[in-house]
Scaffold this motif. Structure first.
Motif, PDB file in Angstrom:
ATOM      1  N   LEU A   1       0.775  -0.905  -0.096  1.00  0.00           N
ATOM      2  CA  LEU A   1      -0.374   0.149  -0.014  1.00  0.00           C
ATOM      3  C   LEU A   1       0.880   1.284  -0.357  1.00  0.00           C
ATOM      4  O   LEU A   1       1.935   1.745   0.700  1.00  0.00           O
ATOM      5  N   THR A   2       0.439   2.261  -0.760  1.00  0.00           N
ATOM      6  CA  THR A   2       1.128   3.546  -1.010  1.00  0.00           C
ATOM      7  C   THR A   2       0.868   4.797   0.722  1.00  0.00           C
ATOM      8  O   THR A   2       0.166   3.778   1.169  1.00  0.00           O
ATOM      9  N   LEU A   3       1.706   5.659   1.270  1.00  0.00           N
ATOM     10  CA  LEU A   3       0.885   6.150   2.018  1.00  0.00           C
ATOM     11  C   LEU A   3       0.225   6.523   2.510  1.00  0.00           C
ATOM     12  O   LEU A   3      -0.988   6.546   3.495  1.00  0.00           O
ATOM     13  N   ALA A   4      -1.536   6.716   0.798  1.00  0.00           N
ATOM     14  CA  ALA A   4      -2.244   7.075   1.546  1.00  0.00           C
ATOM     15  C   ALA A   4      -3.570   5.329   1.292  1.00  0.00           C
ATOM     16  O   ALA A   4      -4.474   6.511   1.060  1.00  0.00           O
ATOM     17  N   GLY A   5      -2.496   4.454   1.479  1.00  0.00           N
ATOM     18  CA  GLY A   5      -4.040   3.454   1.391  1.00  0.00           C
ATOM     19  C   GLY A   5      -3.873   3.058   0.211  1.00  0.00           C
ATOM     20  O   GLY A   5      -5.150   2.042   0.404  1.00  0.00           O
ATOM     21  N   LEU A   6      -3.596   2.743  -0.635  1.00  0.00           N
ATOM     22  CA  LEU A   6      -4.211   2.852  -1.899  1.00  0.00           C
ATOM     23  C   LEU A   6      -2.803   2.519  -2.666  1.00  0.00           C
ATOM     24  O   LEU A   6      -2.091   1.831  -1.873  1.00  0.00           O
ATOM     25  N   PRO A   7      -3.255   0.459  -3.108  1.00  0.00           N
ATOM     26  CA  PRO A   7      -2.593  -0.701  -3.528  1.00  0.00           C
ATOM     27  C   PRO A   7      -1.967  -0.339  -4.655  1.00  0.00           C
ATOM     28  O   PRO A   7      -1.788   0.669  -5.805  1.00  0.00           O
ATOM     29  N   ARG A   8      -0.047  -0.507  -4.479  1.00  0.00           N
ATOM     30  CA  ARG A   8       0.478  -0.570  -5.160  1.00  0.00           C
ATOM     31  C   ARG A   8       1.110  -2.157  -5.559  1.00  0.00           C
ATOM     32  O   ARG A   8       0.965  -3.190  -5.493  1.00  0.00           O
ATOM     33  N   ARG A   9       0.579  -2.378  -7.558  1.00  0.00           N
ATOM     34  CA  ARG A   9       0.488  -3.508  -8.181  1.00  0.00           C
ATOM     35  C   ARG A   9       0.969  -3.593  -9.074  1.00  0.00           C
ATOM     36  O   ARG A   9       0.779  -3.046 -10.546  1.00  0.00           O
ATOM     37  N   GLU A  10       2.601  -3.778  -9.295  1.00  0.00           N
ATOM     38  CA  GLU A  10       3.480  -4.081 -10.215  1.00  0.00           C
ATOM     39  C   GLU A  10       2.345  -4.704 -11.063  1.00  0.00           C
ATOM     40  O   GLU A  10       2.428  -6.235 -10.856  1.00  0.00           O
ATOM     41  N   GLY A  11       2.952  -4.074 -12.267  1.00  0.00           N
ATOM     42  CA  GLY A  11       2.211  -4.917 -13.778  1.00  0.00           C
ATOM     43  C   GLY A  11       0.787  -4.820 -14.236  1.00  0.00           C
ATOM     44  O   GLY A  11       0.548  -4.699 -15.120  1.00  0.00           O
ATOM     45  N   ALA A  12       0.335  -4.400 -12.827  1.00  0.00           N
ATOM     46  CA  ALA A  12      -1.202  -3.754 -14.068  1.00  0.00           C
ATOM     47  C   ALA A  12      -1.488  -2.659 -14.237  1.00  0.00           C
ATOM     48  O   ALA A  12      -0.767  -1.855 -13.819  1.00  0.00           O
ATOM     49  N   VAL A  13      -2.460  -2.446 -15.146  1.00  0.00           N
ATOM     50  CA  VAL A  13      -2.613  -1.359 -15.309  1.00  0.00           C
ATOM     51  C   VAL A  13      -3.314  -0.203 -14.571  1.00  0.00           C
ATOM     52  O   VAL A  13      -3.661  -0.172 -13.236  1.00  0.00           O
ATOM     53  N   ILE A  14      -2.117   0.805 -14.849  1.00  0.00           N
ATOM     54  CA  ILE A  14      -2.343   2.006 -13.693  1.00  0.00           C
ATOM     55  C   ILE A  14      -3.864   3.022 -14.215  1.00  0.00           C
ATOM     56  O   ILE A  14      -4.397   3.093 -15.045  1.00  0.00           O
ATOM     57  N   TYR A  15      -4.367   2.633 -12.861  1.00  0.00           N
ATOM     58  CA  TYR A  15      -5.461   3.899 -12.914  1.00  0.00           C
ATOM     59  C   TYR A  15      -5.811   4.830 -12.809  1.00  0.00           C
ATOM     60  O   TYR A  15      -5.757   5.897 -12.038  1.00  0.00           O
ATOM     61  N   VAL A  16      -5.876   5.270 -14.508  1.00  0.00           N
ATOM     62  CA  VAL A  16      -6.304   6.425 -15.442  1.00  0.00           C
ATOM     63  C   VAL A  16      -6.392   7.615 -14.316  1.00  0.00           C
ATOM     64  O   VAL A  16      -6.653   8.813 -14.185  1.00  0.00           O
ATOM     65  N   TYR A  17      -7.917   7.768 -13.792  1.00  0.00           N
ATOM     66  CA  TYR A  17      -9.035   8.006 -13.150  1.00  0.00           C
ATOM     67  C   TYR A  17      -8.045   8.675 -11.891  1.00  0.00           C
ATOM     68  O   TYR A  17      -8.075   9.586 -11.764  1.00  0.00           O
ATOM     69  N   TYR A  18      -7.992   7.743 -10.919  1.00  0.00           N
ATOM     70  CA  TYR A  18      -6.531   8.610  -9.966  1.00  0.00           C
ATOM     71  C   TYR A  18      -5.472   9.263 -10.607  1.00  0.00           C
ATOM     72  O   TYR A  18      -4.737  10.762  -9.563  1.00  0.00           O
ATOM     73  N   LEU A  19      -4.701   8.921 -11.929  1.00  0.00           N
ATOM     74  CA  LEU A  19      -3.798  10.179 -11.930  1.00  0.00           C
ATOM     75  C   LEU A  19      -4.608  11.178 -12.495  1.00  0.00           C
ATOM     76  O   LEU A  19      -3.573  11.990 -12.170  1.00  0.00           O
ATOM     77  N   LYS A  20      -5.776  11.337 -12.936  1.00  0.00           N
ATOM     78  CA  LYS A  20      -6.377  12.464 -13.118  1.00  0.00           C
ATOM     79  C   LYS A  20      -6.598  13.371 -11.869  1.00  0.00           C
ATOM     80  O   LYS A  20      -6.417  14.347 -11.865  1.00  0.00           O
ATOM     81  N   THR A  21      -7.416  12.950 -10.830  1.00  0.00           N
ATOM     82  CA  THR A  21      -8.132  13.229  -9.949  1.00  0.00           C
ATOM     83  C   THR A  21      -6.889  13.370  -8.351  1.00  0.00           C
ATOM     84  O   THR A  21      -7.434  13.923  -7.739  1.00  0.00           O
ATOM     85  N   GLY A  22      -6.351  12.035  -8.718  1.00  0.00           N
ATOM     86  CA  GLY A  22      -5.747  11.670  -6.751  1.00  0.00           C
ATOM     87  C   GLY A  22      -6.631  10.840  -5.697  1.00  0.00           C
ATOM     88  O   GLY A  22      -6.267  11.328  -5.078  1.00  0.00           O
ATOM     89  N   ALA A  23      -7.634  11.107  -6.618  1.00  0.00           N
ATOM     90  CA  ALA A  23      -8.591   9.890  -5.866  1.00  0.00           C
ATOM     91  C   ALA A  23      -8.901   8.319  -6.102  1.00  0.00           C
ATOM     92  O   ALA A  23      -8.950   8.429  -7.324  1.00  0.00           O
ATOM     93  N   CYS A  24      -9.414   7.937  -5.552  1.00  0.00           N
ATOM     94  CA  CYS A  24      -9.955   6.036  -6.021  1.00  0.00           C
ATOM     95  C   CYS A  24     -10.790   6.215  -4.577  1.00  0.00           C
ATOM     96  O   CYS A  24     -10.572   5.683  -3.336  1.00  0.00           O
ATOM     97  N   LYS A  25     -11.811   5.269  -4.928  1.00  0.00           N
ATOM     98  CA  LYS A  25     -13.493   5.262  -4.282  1.00  0.00           C
ATOM     99  C   LYS A  25     -13.408   4.189  -3.435  1.00  0.00           C
ATOM    100  O   LYS A  25     -14.156   3.742  -2.585  1.00  0.00           O
ATOM    101  N   TYR A  26     -12.668   3.008  -4.346  1.00  0.00           N
ATOM    102  CA  TYR A  26     -12.385   1.719  -4.184  1.00  0.00           C
ATOM    103  C   TYR A  26     -11.204   1.634  -3.145  1.00  0.00           C
ATOM    104  O   TYR A  26     -11.330   0.367  -2.109  1.00  0.00           O
ATOM    105  N   GLY A  27     -10.466   2.510  -3.126  1.00  0.00           N
ATOM    106  CA  GLY A  27      -9.363   2.256  -1.609  1.00  0.00           C
ATOM    107  C   GLY A  27      -7.956   1.602  -1.358  1.00  0.00           C
ATOM    108  O   GLY A  27      -8.114   0.808  -3.086  1.00  0.00           O
ATOM    109  N   ALA A  28      -7.793   0.196  -0.492  1.00  0.00           N
ATOM    110  CA  ALA A  28      -7.569  -0.591  -0.535  1.00  0.00           C
ATOM    111  C   ALA A  28      -7.985  -1.940  -1.848  1.00  0.00           C
ATOM    112  O   ALA A  28      -7.173  -3.194  -2.158  1.00  0.00           O
ATOM    113  N   THR A  29      -9.154  -2.160  -1.644  1.00  0.00           N
ATOM    114  CA  THR A  29      -9.745  -3.378  -2.807  1.00  0.00           C
ATOM    115  C   THR A  29      -9.605  -3.191  -4.055  1.00  0.00           C
ATOM    116  O   THR A  29      -9.834  -4.254  -4.960  1.00  0.00           O
ATOM    117  N   CYS A  30      -9.030  -1.856  -4.443  1.00  0.00           N
ATOM    118  CA  CYS A  30      -8.833  -1.318  -6.272  1.00  0.00           C
ATOM    119  C   CYS A  30      -7.987  -2.738  -6.464  1.00  0.00           C
ATOM    120  O   CYS A  30      -6.920  -2.800  -6.145  1.00  0.00           O
TER     121      CYS A  30
END
Length: 94
Positions: free
Chosen positions: A38-67
């Protein structure tokens, strides 16, 4: 119940058992969850997975650690984009 929280709280018409942890409620396989950093923000780092574009644009993810997507820190994304831009250019002119 993926996140273990309900936005309706006490007014919710469904039963939400208190004694069940959020980890047990997620739909991902337990073996995948154990290997996720998990990152400092509590979001998952999944090496090799697709980067979450919405997170890149807004800095937010409503799914949290389960994304299921990767959530790299902004500095790392800038570095990746710069390195891809340099490697993609061939330097040849017509």
């Amino acid at each position: 119940m993926k996140t273990g929280e309900c936005k309706y709280g006490a007014q919710c018409r469904f039963h939400h058992p208190i004694d069940r942890p959020a980890v047990a409620l997620s739909t991902t396989k337990p073996s995948q969850q154990e290997n996720v950093k998990l990152t400092l923000a509590g979001l998952p780092r999944r090496e090799g997975a697709v980067i979450y574009v919405y997170y890149l644009k807004t800095g937010a993810c409503k799914y949290g650690a389960t994304c299921r997507f990767d959530h790299p820190p902004p500095g790392e994304v800038v570095a990746m984009a710069a390195s891809q831009g340099k490697s993609d250019s061939t330097g040849g002119k017509a």
